[in-house]
Design a protein around this motif. Structure first.
Motif, PDB file in Angstrom:
ATOM      1  N   ILE A   1      64.295  -6.735 -28.502  1.00  0.00           N
ATOM      2  CA  ILE A   1      65.218  -6.420 -29.596  1.00  0.00           C
ATOM      3  C   ILE A   1      66.386  -7.403 -29.514  1.00  0.00           C
ATOM      4  CG2 ILE A   1      66.824  -4.672 -30.487  1.00  0.00           C
ATOM      5  CD1 ILE A   1      64.892  -2.572 -29.150  1.00  0.00           C
TER       6      ILE A   1
ATOM      7  N   GLY B   1      68.487  -5.335 -20.025  1.00  0.00           N
ATOM      8  CA  GLY B   1      69.810  -5.272 -20.629  1.00  0.00           C
ATOM      9  C   GLY B   1      70.798  -5.195 -19.475  1.00  0.00           C
ATOM     10  N   SER B   2      71.443  -4.027 -19.336  1.00  0.00           N
ATOM     11  CA  SER B   2      72.419  -3.933 -18.236  1.00  0.00           C
ATOM     12  C   SER B   2      71.833  -3.227 -17.021  1.00  0.00           C
ATOM     13  CB  SER B   2      73.678  -3.221 -18.714  1.00  0.00           C
ATOM     14  OG  SER B   2      73.407  -1.848 -18.825  1.00  0.00           O
ATOM     15  N   THR B   3      70.523  -3.005 -16.990  1.00  0.00           N
ATOM     16  CA  THR B   3      69.770  -2.455 -15.841  1.00  0.00           C
ATOM     17  C   THR B   3      70.082  -0.989 -15.531  1.00  0.00           C
ATOM     18  OG1 THR B   3      71.309  -2.968 -14.028  1.00  0.00           O
ATOM     19  CG2 THR B   3      69.857  -4.757 -14.737  1.00  0.00           C
ATOM     20  N   SER B   4      70.661  -0.257 -16.463  1.00  0.00           N
ATOM     21  CA  SER B   4      71.071   1.109 -16.120  1.00  0.00           C
ATOM     22  C   SER B   4      69.911   2.091 -16.050  1.00  0.00           C
ATOM     23  CB  SER B   4      72.116   1.613 -17.121  1.00  0.00           C
ATOM     24  OG  SER B   4      71.575   1.617 -18.415  1.00  0.00           O
ATOM     25  N   ASN B   5      68.723   1.646 -16.450  1.00  0.00           N
ATOM     26  CA  ASN B   5      67.568   2.548 -16.367  1.00  0.00           C
ATOM     27  C   ASN B   5      66.469   1.961 -15.489  1.00  0.00           C
ATOM     28  OD1 ASN B   5      67.453   5.090 -17.362  1.00  0.00           O
ATOM     29  ND2 ASN B   5      66.379   4.587 -19.233  1.00  0.00           N
TER      30      ASN B   5
ATOM     31  N   THR C   1      73.286  -1.575 -22.727  1.00  0.00           N
ATOM     32  CA  THR C   1      73.421  -2.444 -23.896  1.00  0.00           C
ATOM     33  C   THR C   1      72.762  -1.746 -25.095  1.00  0.00           C
ATOM     34  OG1 THR C   1      71.306  -3.535 -23.517  1.00  0.00           O
ATOM     35  CG2 THR C   1      73.260  -4.540 -22.482  1.00  0.00           C
TER      36      THR C   1
ATOM     37  N   GLY D   1      70.815   8.459 -25.989  1.00  0.00           N
ATOM     38  CA  GLY D   1      71.898   9.188 -26.641  1.00  0.00           C
ATOM     39  C   GLY D   1      72.329  10.336 -25.757  1.00  0.00           C
TER      40      GLY D   1
ATOM     41  N   THR E   1      62.200  -8.444 -19.498  1.00  0.00           N
ATOM     42  CA  THR E   1      63.485  -8.400 -20.225  1.00  0.00           C
ATOM     43  C   THR E   1      64.342  -7.238 -19.739  1.00  0.00           C
ATOM     44  OG1 THR E   1      62.348  -9.238 -22.163  1.00  0.00           O
ATOM     45  CG2 THR E   1      64.518  -8.259 -22.532  1.00  0.00           C
TER      46      THR E   1
ATOM     47  N   LYS F   1      56.425  -3.111 -15.278  1.00  0.00           N
ATOM     48  CA  LYS F   1      57.281  -1.930 -15.362  1.00  0.00           C
ATOM     49  C   LYS F   1      56.417  -0.699 -15.099  1.00  0.00           C
ATOM     50  CE  LYS F   1      58.849  -0.509 -19.460  1.00  0.00           C
ATOM     51  NZ  LYS F   1      59.590  -0.467 -20.736  1.00  0.00           N
TER      52      LYS F   1
END
Ligand SMILES: Cc1cc2nc3c(=O)[nH]c(=O)nc-3n(C[C@H](O)[C@H](O)[C@H](O)COP(=O)(O)OP(=O)(O)OC[C@H]3O[C@@H](n4cnc5c(N)ncnc54)[C@H](O)[C@@H]3O)c2cc1C
Length: 320
Positions: free
Chosen positions: A186, A65-69, A130, A140, A63, A310
């Motif tokens: 999530i 999200g926007s792949t930023s990590n 995301t 954060g 899964t 991962k």
């Protein structure tokens, strides 16, 4: 790949199944081979039905999200990939309680909160991910994490069951939550903020964004901070960026990957970087920091293998 029936997936997720997708084109680091199958669900039910289908067919999937990590392998992804993004991005406000689907883009959530006169979400305004990814990472800035605004989280487990957990059950800690290890997806989050003055919120957000563009490289693709801050090391010597800089890594290259000249905890893709370039650079840094300071810096970003596993992004450094 042969075992995957694309027609069946398309029935579960109409209009949301893509094949042979270039990960270099869709990932924020601009790296990675092709993903065989990318599925973009638009409801919690679709996520649950997909997961149940994968479970019944014994197919491992990953899964995003926007792949930023995330750093994808140069060989791409054979495991099917489920991406939660703008097809799953509704937001509903009930006074200071906000119900948000997981695919919402975090900077636009921060903006919506500002426009509604809600304070407490200013620190997330410059984070390019995301909401699902942010909650999973308890991301954060300004020494804050989104976990402190969470009321409850809706998620789907590997068999397709839907769960609701209160924040106290999510084990939020520095850049961590139970969702990093429990393999649940999530799908939506209920958040709580406080009433504030729109002009003050706007001013704070502008100051945060100005500070970020001064400190962080924004023009070249990256995954943000590679390493997490280690409290002991921070007290003794300083932040990961400072230590990496002191060890002379700023500007160090492997192919198209470079330790940012602006902030040494960022590795930027100056053009044509490969996953192996980035992995080598990270392993060099990780080893050198351990040897010279005795501290291990835990990585924040992950490497995704072609099988959808991962791994910590410093996994090539086996001296930890
Ligand atoms: C330029 C830049 C600056 C950044 N600055 C910050 C910062 O200031 N603070 C900060 O905390 N982070 C920062 N980041 C890192 C990143 O943006 C956040 O961690 C972000 O919240 C991850 O969201 P994503 O959607 O991109 O997740 P992805 O990178 O796609 O995924 C990250 C992890 O979350 C999991 N995941 C994604 N979506 C879900 C979901 N719906 N359910 C369950 N698991 C999921 C993935 O499997 C993966 O393990 C920065 C990144 C960049 C590129």
């Amino acid at each position: 790949m042969e075992r995957i029936n694309v027609a069946e997936l398309s029935k579960i997720c109409p209009g949301g199944v893509l094949q042979n997708v270039s990960l270099a084109e869709i990932s924020q680091w601009g790296v990675g081979g092709k993903a065989d199958i990318l599925i973009r669900p638009s409801t919690t039910k679709q996520v649950a039905d997909l997961r149940s289908w994968f479970y019944r067919n014994s197919i491992h999937h990953f899964t995003i999200g926007s792949t930023s990590n995330l750093l994808f392998s140069d060989e791409g992804l054979r495991a099917p990939c489920v991406q939660l993004g703008n097809r799953l991005s509704q937001l509903t406000m009930y006074s200071n309680i906000v119900h948000v689907q997981a695919g919402v883009w975090v900077p636009s959530l921060a903006r919506r909160l500002m426009l509604a006169g809600l304070t407490g979400g200013e620190h997330i305004c410059g984070i390019p991910g995301t909401l699902g990814g942010l909650v999973c990472m308890n991301g954060g800035s300004q020494r804050k994490g989104i976990g402190s605004n969470v009321v409850s989280v809706e998620s789907v487990d590997t068999t397709g069951n839907i769960f609701h957990r209160f924040a106290s059950e999510c084990n939020f800690s520095y850049r961590n939550s139970i969702y990093q290890a429990n393999n649940e997806v999530i799908t939506s989050v209920t958040l709580k903020f406080s009433p504030g003055k729109l002009s003050n919120i706007r001013q704070d957000m502008l100051a945060i964004l100005a500070d970020r563009s001064r400190k962080f490289p924004r023009k070249l693709p990256s995954c943000g901070s590679v390493f997490k801050s280690n409290p002991e090391m921070y007290a003794e010597i300083g932040s990961p960026g400072l230590i990496i800089e002191k060890l002379g890594f700023k500007g160090r290259r492997q192919g198209g990957a470079q330790v940012s000249l602006q902030h040494a905890n960022f590795i930027v893709n100056t053009g044509g970087a490969t996953a192996s370039n980035i992995l080598k650079l990270i392993a060099e840094i990780s080893l050198e920091v351990k040897n010279s300071t005795g501290h291990y810096m835990e990585p924040e970003a992950f490497y995704v293998t072609p099988h959808g596993e991962k791994l910590p992004i410093d996994y090539l450094n086996n001296s930890k």
